[in-house]
Structures are given as C-alpha cells and as structure tokens.
Design a protein around this motif. Structure first.
Motif, PDB file in Angstrom:
ATOM      1  N   PRO A   1     -74.984  38.641  -8.474  1.00 41.45           N
ATOM      2  CA  PRO A   1     -76.193  39.355  -8.060  1.00 41.45           C
ATOM      3  C   PRO A   1     -77.214  38.365  -7.511  1.00 41.45           C
ATOM      4  CG  PRO A   1     -76.065  39.246 -10.448  1.00 41.45           C
ATOM      5  CD  PRO A   1     -74.770  38.682  -9.907  1.00 41.45           C
ATOM      6  N   ARG A   2     -78.019  38.841  -6.590  1.00 45.39           N
ATOM      7  CA  ARG A   2     -79.059  38.001  -6.020  1.00 45.39           C
ATOM      8  C   ARG A   2     -80.123  37.686  -7.062  1.00 45.39           C
ATOM      9  NH1 ARG A   2     -81.387  40.114  -0.451  1.00 45.39           N
ATOM     10  NH2 ARG A   2     -79.740  39.464   0.951  1.00 45.39           N
ATOM     11  N   PRO A   3     -80.663  36.496  -6.994  1.00 41.85           N
ATOM     12  CA  PRO A   3     -81.766  36.211  -7.916  1.00 41.85           C
ATOM     13  C   PRO A   3     -82.998  36.977  -7.460  1.00 41.85           C
ATOM     14  CG  PRO A   3     -81.398  34.337  -6.463  1.00 41.85           C
ATOM     15  CD  PRO A   3     -80.293  35.333  -6.197  1.00 41.85           C
ATOM     16  N   PRO A   4     -83.843  37.358  -8.394  1.00 43.76           N
ATOM     17  CA  PRO A   4     -85.045  38.104  -7.999  1.00 43.76           C
ATOM     18  C   PRO A   4     -85.958  37.235  -7.134  1.00 43.76           C
ATOM     19  CG  PRO A   4     -85.141  37.528 -10.312  1.00 43.76           C
ATOM     20  CD  PRO A   4     -83.777  37.129  -9.823  1.00 43.76           C
ATOM     21  N   GLN A   5     -86.578  37.858  -6.160  1.00 42.79           N
ATOM     22  CA  GLN A   5     -87.493  37.154  -5.264  1.00 42.79           C
ATOM     23  C   GLN A   5     -88.799  36.890  -6.004  1.00 42.79           C
ATOM     24  OE1 GLN A   5     -86.912  36.067  -2.202  1.00 42.79           O
ATOM     25  NE2 GLN A   5     -84.802  36.821  -2.251  1.00 42.79           N
ATOM     26  N   PRO A   6     -89.341  35.690  -5.852  1.00 41.41           N
ATOM     27  CA  PRO A   6     -90.621  35.420  -6.527  1.00 41.41           C
ATOM     28  C   PRO A   6     -91.727  36.265  -5.883  1.00 41.41           C
ATOM     29  CG  PRO A   6     -90.049  33.601  -5.077  1.00 41.41           C
ATOM     30  CD  PRO A   6     -88.864  34.548  -5.091  1.00 41.41           C
ATOM     31  N   ILE A   7     -92.616  36.702  -6.714  1.00 37.78           N
ATOM     32  CA  ILE A   7     -93.737  37.513  -6.249  1.00 37.78           C
ATOM     33  C   ILE A   7     -94.857  36.575  -5.836  1.00 37.78           C
ATOM     34  CG2 ILE A   7     -95.453  39.220  -6.913  1.00 37.78           C
ATOM     35  CD1 ILE A   7     -93.410  40.314  -8.895  1.00 37.78           C
TER      36      ILE A   7
END
Length: 139
Positions: free
Chosen positions: A70-76
């Motif tokens: 799974p893709r890592p979450p994008q930083p906000i």
C-alpha cells in the motif's frame, strides 16, 4: 392493445404506452367508464439454463504475481499563512463618483440656461419652463 367495452362490446385499439400501469377509460359509444390494467405479456417459454462454463486453465508460463504494497500516506502540508491586505478604499472612489455626478448635472443645467434660445427653438414647450424660471423670485 385491443380493448373492448364491457357494457356495449365496442372495441378500441389503444397503444400500451397510453395505458401504463392502469387507466380509467370511457366508451365513446355508450359513455360507460371502466378501469383497464396493463397488458399481460403472453407466457413465453423460459430458456434452458446455459451449461456451466469450464474453469479457466492455469497458465504455468506466467511469473507469480507480485505483492503490491500500500502507498504510504501523504504528509499533510500546513495551510499557507494568510496575508491580510487592507480593504480597498471605497470611500475615496465613492466620493469622487458623487462629485463627478454632481458636476455633470450642474454642467447640464448651466448649458440649458446658456443655450436656452436654441433649446426653445428645438423644443417650443421649453419656453414655458424658462418663462417660469425667469418669474421666480430671487432668493
């Protein structure tokens, strides 16, 4: 759809789309009214069920599937700081518009007074207006 009146047996040919889910009809010959429901389709024989499809053959010449991560979450990203700009100076523009309007109206009134002879020649009823203005008491 062929419909016949239950009272006088008069027959009518009515399209199915006009009947819809049901409708009350009135006979043109005897004025009898009755309710007609949608046409029931003729019972068609049910098709035989299709034979089950054979299972797909396993291909051995293909490499094994690669597991996907799974893709890592994008930083906000934090929102950009707001730069408060001063509101536009509507007061100066509004005052300039008022002054310009008043000057335009005053210029038109002055032009009417200076060129009153030409105005009366072009529009004779204006003579009454200028006569009233000439008789007005001075303040």
């Amino acid at each position: 759809m062929r419909i016949s009146c239950p009272a006088c047996e008069a027959t009518y040919e009515v399209p199915d789309r006009l009947i819809g889910t049901g409708r009350t009809l009135r006979c043109k010959a005897c004025r009898h009214a009755w309710h007609v429901g949608p046409a029931t389709p003729a019972a068609a024989p049910e098709p035989a069920p299709a034979p089950p499809a054979p299972p797909p053959a396993q291909r051995t010449d293909l490499p094994p599937p690669v597991a996907t991560r799974p893709r890592p979450p994008q930083p906000i990203e934090p929102p950009l700081p707001r730069t408060e700009s001063p509101p536009p100076r509507a007061g100066a523009a509004l005052a300039a518009a008022w002054i310009g309007s008043i000057l335009a109206v005053a210029g038109m009134v002055a032009a009417l007074w200076v060129f009153r002879a030409e105005v009366v020649a072009a529009w004779p009823p204006a003579a009454r207006l200028f006569a009233l203005l000439d008789q007005a008491p001075a303040p």
